[in-house]
Write a protein that holds these residues in place. Structure first.
Motif, PDB file in Angstrom:
ATOM      1  N   GLY B 100       0.815  -1.218   0.000  1.00 44.52           N
ATOM      2  CA  GLY B 100       0.000   0.000   0.000  1.00 44.52           C
ATOM      3  C   GLY B 100       0.843   1.260   0.000  1.00 44.52           C
ATOM      4  O   GLY B 100       0.457   2.282   0.568  1.00 44.52           O
ATOM      5  N   ALA B 102       1.550   2.979  -2.594  1.00 42.98           N
ATOM      6  CA  ALA B 102       1.003   3.929  -3.573  1.00 42.98           C
ATOM      7  C   ALA B 102      -0.435   4.194  -3.172  1.00 42.98           C
ATOM      8  O   ALA B 102      -1.284   3.320  -3.323  1.00 42.98           O
ATOM      9  N   GLN B 103      -0.688   5.351  -2.624  1.00 49.64           N
ATOM     10  CA  GLN B 103      -2.085   5.684  -2.322  1.00 49.64           C
ATOM     11  C   GLN B 103      -2.695   6.317  -3.573  1.00 49.64           C
ATOM     12  O   GLN B 103      -3.301   5.627  -4.379  1.00 49.64           O
ATOM     13  N   ARG B 131      15.675   6.923   3.679  1.00 50.90           N
ATOM     14  CA  ARG B 131      15.123   8.267   3.912  1.00 50.90           C
ATOM     15  C   ARG B 131      15.905   9.320   3.153  1.00 50.90           C
ATOM     16  O   ARG B 131      15.335  10.209   2.523  1.00 50.90           O
ATOM     17  N   LEU B 138       8.552  14.382  -2.891  1.00 50.91           N
ATOM     18  CA  LEU B 138       7.465  14.617  -1.940  1.00 50.91           C
ATOM     19  C   LEU B 138       6.379  13.574  -2.136  1.00 50.91           C
ATOM     20  O   LEU B 138       6.145  13.087  -3.235  1.00 50.91           O
ATOM     21  N   CYS B 139       5.714  13.235  -1.049  1.00 49.84           N
ATOM     22  CA  CYS B 139       4.494  12.432  -1.134  1.00 49.84           C
ATOM     23  C   CYS B 139       3.533  13.088  -0.161  1.00 49.84           C
ATOM     24  O   CYS B 139       3.894  13.387   0.970  1.00 49.84           O
ATOM     25  N   ARG B 140       2.337  13.309  -0.597  1.00 47.50           N
ATOM     26  CA  ARG B 140       1.390  14.009   0.255  1.00 47.50           C
ATOM     27  C   ARG B 140       0.409  13.035   0.904  1.00 47.50           C
ATOM     28  O   ARG B 140      -0.358  13.428   1.763  1.00 47.50           O
ATOM     29  N   CYS B 141       0.442  11.763   0.478  1.00 49.84           N
ATOM     30  CA  CYS B 141      -0.585  10.825   0.944  1.00 49.84           C
ATOM     31  C   CYS B 141      -0.123   9.927   2.082  1.00 49.84           C
ATOM     32  O   CYS B 141      -0.874   9.658   2.998  1.00 49.84           O
ATOM     33  N   THR B 142       1.074   9.383   1.966  1.00 50.50           N
ATOM     34  CA  THR B 142       1.397   8.207   2.771  1.00 50.50           C
ATOM     35  C   THR B 142       2.080   8.500   4.094  1.00 50.50           C
ATOM     36  O   THR B 142       2.135   7.629   4.957  1.00 50.50           O
ATOM     37  N   GLY B 143       2.672   9.691   4.228  1.00 51.43           N
ATOM     38  CA  GLY B 143       3.531   9.893   5.393  1.00 51.43           C
ATOM     39  C   GLY B 143       4.836   9.135   5.252  1.00 51.43           C
ATOM     40  O   GLY B 143       5.592   9.009   6.213  1.00 51.43           O
ATOM     41  N   TYR B 144       5.085   8.584   4.068  1.00 48.94           N
ATOM     42  CA  TYR B 144       6.359   7.949   3.675  1.00 48.94           C
ATOM     43  C   TYR B 144       6.624   6.577   4.295  1.00 48.94           C
ATOM     44  O   TYR B 144       7.447   5.815   3.777  1.00 48.94           O
ATOM     45  N   LEU B 145       5.972   6.225   5.393  1.00 53.77           N
ATOM     46  CA  LEU B 145       6.392   5.002   6.081  1.00 53.77           C
ATOM     47  C   LEU B 145       6.213   3.764   5.214  1.00 53.77           C
ATOM     48  O   LEU B 145       7.081   2.900   5.160  1.00 53.77           O
ATOM     49  N   LYS B 146       5.066   3.678   4.551  1.00 58.25           N
ATOM     50  CA  LYS B 146       4.833   2.482   3.734  1.00 58.25           C
ATOM     51  C   LYS B 146       5.800   2.444   2.550  1.00 58.25           C
ATOM     52  O   LYS B 146       6.149   1.372   2.056  1.00 58.25           O
ATOM     53  N   PHE B 148       8.965   3.547   2.713  1.00 58.62           N
ATOM     54  CA  PHE B 148      10.216   2.992   3.264  1.00 58.62           C
ATOM     55  C   PHE B 148      10.109   1.472   3.380  1.00 58.62           C
ATOM     56  O   PHE B 148      11.022   0.735   3.021  1.00 58.62           O
TER      57      PHE B 148
ATOM     58  N   LYS C  14      -4.779  -3.644  -3.374  1.00 59.07           N
ATOM     59  CA  LYS C  14      -5.985  -2.998  -3.886  1.00 59.07           C
ATOM     60  C   LYS C  14      -6.026  -3.058  -5.414  1.00 59.07           C
ATOM     61  O   LYS C  14      -4.977  -3.140  -6.065  1.00 59.07           O
ATOM     62  N   MET C 187      -0.410  16.381  -4.830  1.00 61.18           N
ATOM     63  CA  MET C 187       0.748  16.404  -5.733  1.00 61.18           C
ATOM     64  C   MET C 187       0.312  16.637  -7.182  1.00 61.18           C
ATOM     65  O   MET C 187       1.035  17.222  -7.962  1.00 61.18           O
ATOM     66  N   PHE C 240      -7.743  15.464  -0.770  1.00 58.54           N
ATOM     67  CA  PHE C 240      -7.776  16.003   0.596  1.00 58.54           C
ATOM     68  C   PHE C 240      -8.834  17.095   0.757  1.00 58.54           C
ATOM     69  O   PHE C 240      -8.727  17.935   1.642  1.00 58.54           O
ATOM     70  N   GLY C 476      -7.056   8.003  -3.874  1.00 58.51           N
ATOM     71  CA  GLY C 476      -5.900   7.504  -3.149  1.00 58.51           C
ATOM     72  C   GLY C 476      -6.305   6.914  -1.816  1.00 58.51           C
ATOM     73  O   GLY C 476      -5.529   6.241  -1.149  1.00 58.51           O
ATOM     74  N   MET C 648      -4.401  -2.703   6.111  1.00 60.69           N
ATOM     75  CA  MET C 648      -3.236  -2.015   5.551  1.00 60.69           C
ATOM     76  C   MET C 648      -3.641  -0.646   5.003  1.00 60.69           C
ATOM     77  O   MET C 648      -2.937   0.346   5.199  1.00 60.69           O
ATOM     78  N   GLU C 655      -1.588   6.927   8.830  1.00 61.14           N
ATOM     79  CA  GLU C 655      -0.230   7.483   8.710  1.00 61.14           C
ATOM     80  C   GLU C 655      -0.234   8.766   7.884  1.00 61.14           C
ATOM     81  O   GLU C 655       0.444   9.745   8.221  1.00 61.14           O
ATOM     82  N   GLY C 656      -1.006   8.755   6.813  1.00 59.71           N
ATOM     83  CA  GLY C 656      -1.089   9.949   5.978  1.00 59.71           C
ATOM     84  C   GLY C 656      -1.711  11.110   6.727  1.00 59.71           C
ATOM     85  O   GLY C 656      -1.305  12.268   6.562  1.00 59.71           O
ATOM     86  N   TYR C 659       0.838  12.498   9.137  1.00 62.83           N
ATOM     87  CA  TYR C 659       1.811  13.287   8.373  1.00 62.83           C
ATOM     88  C   TYR C 659       1.259  14.670   8.062  1.00 62.83           C
ATOM     89  O   TYR C 659       1.911  15.695   8.276  1.00 62.83           O
ATOM     90  N   ALA C 690      10.574  13.219   3.456  1.00 65.63           N
ATOM     91  CA  ALA C 690      10.849  11.917   4.075  1.00 65.63           C
ATOM     92  C   ALA C 690      11.723  12.076   5.322  1.00 65.63           C
ATOM     93  O   ALA C 690      11.682  11.245   6.228  1.00 65.63           O
ATOM     94  N   LEU C 691      12.508  13.138   5.371  1.00 69.76           N
ATOM     95  CA  LEU C 691      13.393  13.319   6.515  1.00 69.76           C
ATOM     96  C   LEU C 691      12.643  13.806   7.747  1.00 69.76           C
ATOM     97  O   LEU C 691      13.145  13.703   8.862  1.00 69.76           O
TER      98      LEU C 691
END
Ligand code: FAD
Ligand code: SF4
Ligand code: FES
Ligand code: FES
Lengths: 345, 167, 789
Positions: B100, B102-103, B131, B138-146, B148, C14, C187, C240, C476, C648, C655-656, C659, C690-691
């Protein structure tokens, strides 16, 4: 044609120079409407926003040997202007002898921009201002400023000059190392100290002549040198410096022989703070001395309200970052310094 | 617009040679999408500020919105369309789908290519190395964790060595 | 064989995943049609001005320019809410913000379009501008933005005598806080492609979250029957809430296609996306609450002032939302809400993730944190003493069904060891806590009607394939998966047997849109209903063949079989064949209409939802007292999802949300200078990279909602809400300063530290709200449950 919002490049000629001579000849003879392009990462966004009027771009990428890095810290190093920031940041000899340079190059924007952007282009980044790095439509709406198409400075309205901010990460490092910049123009080649490449003016920011191409940057031998670069920005990537502090210390027998420093993003040129560091000579600096010097060395920093975050805060952060860079170069824990950006109570 | 300002450009994209007539001031992004029909490469700003337009040039992550096609005629360009091996998805593509990562999917092409460039040079990167490598997209959906986690999964599946403790 | 769920509850891939990872998914700007023209908009350079004259002749004369439009070509006003029909596709008399569209062109390429835009001559007469709440309210400021006053909406409701409840309480507190505006920053920039055929039919592809509303607006503005208009929502590269309005470029692209007879594409630049906006309202708030000495809320008064921007948009709803969900999170026996939205000369604000509720959530959770300290009760306990009951009704008539807030609170408090750790953090580190609730879909539609909110059609074919049609669009959030998973679960087939067709007004039945966290709940219920009907048809035919009762049958693993004797059965495809032979096309539809649960007062349409999700979060911060910088290394969050249809994907939404919340809490803000957006760019609008990504510990709490599909509730918005105040509370825990203003920037932190050093109130934030004459309070009778207290 004055484009409005679209982010296409203007219609222009694109010439791929095969030699430096050829490039110099074209930019020198095109009535000021030709510009050099290396990585394009500074120039192209600015062009899409119509910050310059350009008819021809002269690409330097095809010049043989354009990205060479030679020499070593023992003898000094020569970095071609076309070396990418990524190359500079990872080069083992640069890392060992000129750590601040590797740090600065490695802290520029994003990995993508470091793969594309070059050292020469980085030294020549067009000074920035958040009234100026905007699209044509935005600038038209707000009223054009001195730097392009207008007649007042929107940051300092009574100012006769432009205060756009020198935003290169590597420029203050080159200044601090007293590196030489090699320029080749139609009339021949000359060599200037990095500091002499710049003028304290947001528009007319360089002493480089129109026909001159930066071919390389020469860093002097750095056998007993430590150095550090500290960069302030909001996010860990993408962002330009809003304060940058470069410090180089030459050591001899456990004491400082000489120390130099320069700041980025607090003026229209890299601000040389070496004179504030002179009392380091002959001593092994402790943290009190470092804090004392750093607290004074922010004096020439003049942040204005034309970058991210408030300029008051940036001004107060300047000494903190000078202190961090000094501590780092002196082998102390950089973040455990004595200075703060807190308001005086 | 005078038609005469078009010039021939030769590009090698995903191993395929293309020859197109385009104005020299079109960026690689514009040529890929508009002239080669490779719309898998996205855009979010066209100014170098998001990296949605990321492609690989000689294996390195590049911003196609700031790249000039005439300068890239000797280079190997890879886009998301070339990631899969025929119908066989690249391990990164599979991992992104499975976890998941790719949101909305808009940053995904650039994320995948950037991650591929990382894994090609560092097959078992640490979380920190991931990281750092992905910090430019940039990714605006996932918060990056998935994202990584997906890179780690793909790395684990394609390699036998354990992940590096450091960068 | 058991009745256990086989697809619902599984973290499966999905259905749209492979398209997305292969680059094959077509977003709106990826559509390239033969002979397509490029459209562009000329936008206002003035924040507030009258249009004196427009001359398009020079633009029209340029070779390659095929059409030029001005407001006169699209004179019909529109707006997303029936009460706010105040927008024009291209402004006719006045412009109301820098970026307000004024004219448009279509040309054969973007360079020509651009040149044409520049040749349009517009004469403006500048009017005084209003760039803040204060300016909008100032007397004698000159011509208002709309009508006779800059007050767009003012509401005042009271449920029980709050003054008595508060002034008579053992403990009272008042707080004033501010939440700066920010934007969605998907994005993908908005894009629309329109095509008009010789057959008189118009098609619009658009990156919209609300194709149905765009469909209606096109009919209205183009004065064309909706039956000749087809709107196809393309997958959104992030929404969003930012793509849930009707936008000028959509209407203009359609009109340009009508005029030229050629396809027209308009893709907004990033700068234009900032002008399109409809994002988070800047809101100034005052909250006053009474408590017993045990910390039980006796009554609350809440005031909000919304800086709305130049048009109505969703603003009336946003205004009510700033006052609606206080009561679903805490049991508040008496409640007063006063809200006002003002017009200003900025891009219009609207719904962003959490629509109108993150701001009051920030106010309330910070307020409670302060009260907890004053009362000497820990912040967790204070919340636990005020929880709403499951199956209850709030004082403002909202119906609560399932409620897992207690479980969420207990989970995050335990996992983070909040109570112990917050006293034991190293210097500069701190923990903050907050909770929230959110709707699983608005209980009322945007325009009043009695029809369903979501509909699904299902058709099965002889090969065992299942075609599912629904108006919902995947932005998304995973709506495609929800639809497919629910249908596959009910029919006992696999996910890949489901063929989805979504968000195409010609083909798909209605779904009101991907906003308000409504799709899983509403479209999910519709899908379930449709699938159950189809299953009944199949069971009837299969029962006949198997000579058993249809009730004894089960569908699973692509088979239909007797529950008691699984070997006694047939394949799914055989069941389809049997049914089709018996009665023709095997198809059915399902629809979902939320229960009518609005209270007996005007404005009660905003807030009701068939179910509320709940969240609780603990945030760890690392503050540098030397610099004022705040970082977030770790977040714990528990979310009451009802049931996770795909855990998932739910975790992905959580998580999103975390963020996005952290971006808002610490760095994102939409600020204006000299009458326009200070930095409409991705470089200067700070979206975390990401940082900056923290470690996030997500815990899903399942309460199996009685009305949700398989018990599911929402996940897309609620988890954002507690994180922002938890950051503020953590900063206080770390360094003892209160930043009552979002975002929490380093200079604000330092300012508060300086106050602290001076021995003054260690706080940065607003001190007063404007003197504003709210309308007379409408006294609403409380539901019977509350009238005793
Ligand atoms: C989003 C974003 C973030 C950025 N962040 C940073 C940052 O954090 N720090 C930073 O320092 N920079 C930053 N940059 C600016 C830029 O990317 C880098 O400075 C880069 O090193 C520029 O190099 P280039 O080769 O791409 O230069 P170009 O864009 O090709 O050229 C820049 C200028 O230098 C001139 N020039 C180039 N080469 C020569 C030469 N050999 N001789 C004479 N003149 C020459 C060009 O004519 C032009 O005026 C950022 C850019 C973007 C788009
Ligand atoms: S400093 Fe002044 S003159 Fe220079 S770019 Fe900024 S606004 Fe223009
Ligand atoms: S499109 Fe944003 S960096 Fe290229
Ligand atoms: S998945 Fe939507 S931007 Fe990354």
């Amino acid at each position: 044609m004055d484009p409005i919002l679209v982010l296409r490049l203007p219609r222009l000629r694109y010439v791929q120079a095969r030699t430096v001579e050829e490039a110099a000849a074209i930019v020198g003879s095109d009535g000021g409407r030709a510009m050099l392009i290396a990585g394009g990462t500074d120039l192209l966004p600015n062009l899409k926003r119509r910050q310059f009027d350009v008819a021809t771009l002269v690409s330097l990428r095809g010049i043989p040997g354009w990205d060479a890095i030679t020499g070593d810290p023992q003898a000094g190093m020569s970095l071609s202007a076309g070396a990418t920031l990524d190359q500079v940041a990872r080069h083992p000899a640069v890392l060992s002898g000129y750590r601040a340079l590797a740090q600065a190059a490695g802290l520029v924007s994003t990995p993508q921009i470091r793969y594309m952007g070059t050292l020469g282009g980085n030294l020549m980044v067009d000074p920035r201002c958040n009234y100026y790095n905007q699209t044509f439509a935005w600038r038209k709406a707000v009223g054009f400023c001195l730097k392009k198409d207008g007649d007042i400075c929107l940051v300092a309205r009574s100012s006769p000059r432009c205060w756009a901010v020198s935003s290169s990460d590597t420029a203050p490092v080159a200044v601090a190392f007293a590196a030489s910049v090699v320029l080749q123009g139609m009339a021949g080649t000359r060599r200037v100290r990095a500091a002499e490449l710049y003028r304290d003016d947001g528009i007319d920011y360089t002493t480089r002549k129109r026909d001159e191409v930066i071919t390389s940057v020469e860093f002097p031998a750095a056998r007993t040198t430590t150095s550090a670069y500290w960069k302030l920005r909001r996010r860990g990537s993408f962002d330009f410096p809003i304060v940058g502090a470069a410090v180089v210390i030459w050591w001899e027998d456990g004491v400082v022989r000489d120390a130099r420093g320069a700041l980025s993003a607090v003026g229209s040129h890299p601000v040389d703070i070496s004179s504030y560091l002179s009392s380091l000579r002959g001593v092994h600096p402790d943290e009190r001395l470092i804090a004392e010097l750093a607290a004074a060395a922010d004096k020439p920093a003049r942040p204005l309200d034309n970058t991210d975050l408030s300029h008051y805060w940036r001004k107060r952060m300047t000494r903190v970052f000078i202190e961090r860079a000094l501590r780092d170069a002196a082998g102390l824990d950089p973040q455990a310094g004595l200075l703060t950006a807190q308001l005086k109570s | 617009m005078p038609v005469t300002d078009k010039v021939p450009v030769h590009l090698l994209v995903n191993g395929e040679a293309y020859e197109v007539m385009v104005p020299p001031y079109k960026t690689l992004l514009e040529v890929l999408r508009e002239d080669l029909g490779l719309t898998g490469t996205k855009h979010g700003c066209e100014l170098g500020e998001c990296s949605m337009c990321g492609v690989l040039v000689d294996g390195k992550p590049y911003l196609s919105c700031l790249a000039m096609p005439l300068d890239l005629q000797q280079a190997e360009i890879s886009t998301v369309e070339g990631l899969a091996n025929g119908n066989e998805p690249h391990p990164l593509q599979r991992a992104f789908a499975e976890l998941g990562a790719a949101q909305c999917g808009y940053c995904t092409p650039a994320m995948l290519l950037t991650a591929k460039s990382l894994l090609d040079s560092n097959p078992r990167p640490s979380r920190e190395a991931i990281r750092q490598a992905l910090a430019g997209v940039l990714c605006r959906c996932t918060g990056y964790l998935k994202i990584f986690e997906a890179v780690e999964l793909a790395a684990a599946r394609s390699s036998t060595s354990p992940p590096a403790a450091h960068v | 064989m058991s009745d256990e769920l086989s697809i619902v509850g599984q973290s499966l891939v999905k259905p749209d995943a492979m398209g997305k990872v292969s680059g094959q998914t077509k977003f709106a700007d990826d559509l390239m049609l033969p002979r397509m023209l490029f459209g562009r908009l000329l936008r206002s350079p003035y924040p507030h001005a009258r249009i004196r004259r427009i001359d398009t002749s020079k633009a029209t004369a340029i070779p390659g320019v095929l059409a030029v439009l001005t407001g006169e070509d699209l004179p019909v006003k529109f707006g997303i809410l029936p009460v706010s029909q105040d927008e024009e596709a291209l402004a006719r008399e006045k412009v109301r913000y820098v970026g307000d569209p004024v004219a448009a062109v279509a040309a054969t390429d973007e360079w020509i379009a651009d040149e044409a835009i520049d040749r349009i001559e517009v004469e403006f007469e500048e009017l005084p501008r209003y760039m803040s709440l204060e300016e909008a309210l100032a007397d004698g400021g000159g011509e208002p933005i709309h009508g006779r006053t800059n007050v767009h909406k003012a509401v005042a409701l009271e449920f029980g005598d709050t003054e008595e409840a508060i002034s008579g309480a053992a403990h009272q507190r008042e707080d004033i806080v501010f939440f700066e505006g920010n934007t969605h920053l998907p994005m993908e920039q908005h894009a629309a492609v329109a095509q008009y055929g010789q057959d008189g039919r118009l098609t619009l592809w658009s990156s919209t979250q609300t194709p149905h509303y765009v469909h209606r607006a096109l009919g209205k503005v183009l004065e064309m029957p909706m039956s000749r208009i087809r709107v196809i929502a393309t997958p959104n590269g992030g929404g969003f809430g930012g793509k849930s309005d009707i936008f000028a470029h959509e209407l203009v692209a359609a009109k340009l296609a009508l005029v030229t007879g050629r396809p027209v594409k308009i893709t907004l630049t990033r700068e234009e996306v900032f002008y399109a906006h409809r994002g988070r309202h800047p809101v100034l708030m005052k909250v006053r609450t009474g408590f017993t000495k045990e910390g039980v809320i006796t009554g609350m008064q809440f005031q909000s002032f919304l800086d709305g921007g130049g048009y109505g948009s969703y603003g009336v709803a946003s205004t009510y939302y700033t006052g609606a969900l206080q009561t679903t999170t805490y049991a508040i026996p008496r409640y007063r809400f006063e809200g006002a939205r003002l017009f200003t000369n900025k891009p219009p604000c609207g719904p962003k993730r959490g629509h109108g509720t993150p701001q009051p959530r920030f106010a309330l959770e910070v307020h409670l944190d302060k009260v907890a300290e004053e009362l000497g009760i820990d912040p967790v306990n204070l919340r636990l003493r005020n929880l709403p009951e499951p199956d209850s009704r709030t004082v403002n008539w909202l119906r609560i069904t399932s409620c897992g807030l207690r479980a969420c609170i207990e989970k995050v408090a335990a996992e983070s060891r909040f109570l112990e750790q917050r006293r034991a953090m190293p210097a500069g580190r701190g923990l903050g806590f907050a909770v929230s609730s959110y709707l699983s879909g608005a209980g009322t539609a945007i325009y009043w009607n009695e029809m369903p909110h979501s509909e699904v059609q299902l058709k099965v074919d002889r090969g065992g394939g299942v075609a599912l049609l629904c108006g919902a669009i995947d932005i998304g959030q995973g709506s495609d998966h929800i639809l497919a998973a629910i249908a596959a679960e009910v029919l006992g087939v696999s996910l890949d047997d489901i063929q989805l067709t979504t968000a195409d007004t010609d083909l798909t039945p209605i779904d009101l849109g991907s906003y308000s966290s409504r799709v899983t709940f509403m479209a999910g219920n519709a899908a379930r209903a449709a699938a159950e009907k189809v299953r009944a048809i199949l069971f009837e035919a299969a029962a006949e063949a198997l000579q058993c009762d249809p009730d004894d049958l089960q569908a699973r693993d692509r088979r239909v079989f007797r529950r008691a004797r699984p070997e006694d059965g047939m394949t799914f495809a055989q069941a389809v064949v049997a049914a089709e032979a018996k009665r023709g096309v095997v198809a059915a539809s399902g629809s979902y209409t939320p229960p009518r649960i609005a209270g007996p007062y005007k404005g009660s349409g905003v807030g009701p939802s068939p179910a509320y999700s709940y969240s609780a979060a603990v945030v760890e911060v690392d503050c540098d007292a030397r610099t004022g910088e705040v970082r977030v290394p770790q977040v714990w969050i528990a979310h009451d999802i009802g049931r996770a249809i795909n855990p998932m994907l739910v975790v992905g939404q959580v998580e999103g949300s975390v963020y996005m919340a952290l971006g808002e809490a610490l760095m994102e803000e939409q600020t204006f200078r000299l009458g326009l957006h200070k930095f409409p760019s991705m470089l200067e609008y700070k979206s975390p990279t990401a940082l900056e990504a923290p470690v996030i510990h997500t815990y899903l709490v399942e309460t199996i909602d009685p009305e949700g599909p398989f018990g599911a509730k929402e996940a897309g918005q609620g988890p954002l809400l507690p994180v922002i105040p938890a950051v503020a509370n953590a900063v206080y825990n770390a360094i003892g300063v209160r930043i009552d203003e979002i975002p929490i920037t380093p200079d604000r932190v330092l300012k508060a530290l300086a106050e602290k050093a001076k021995g003054r109130l260690p706080r940065v934030g607003p001190r007063r709200v404007p003197a504003f004459a709210f309308p007379a309070l409408i006294q609403v009778e409380r539901p019977p449950e509350w009238t005793q207290s």
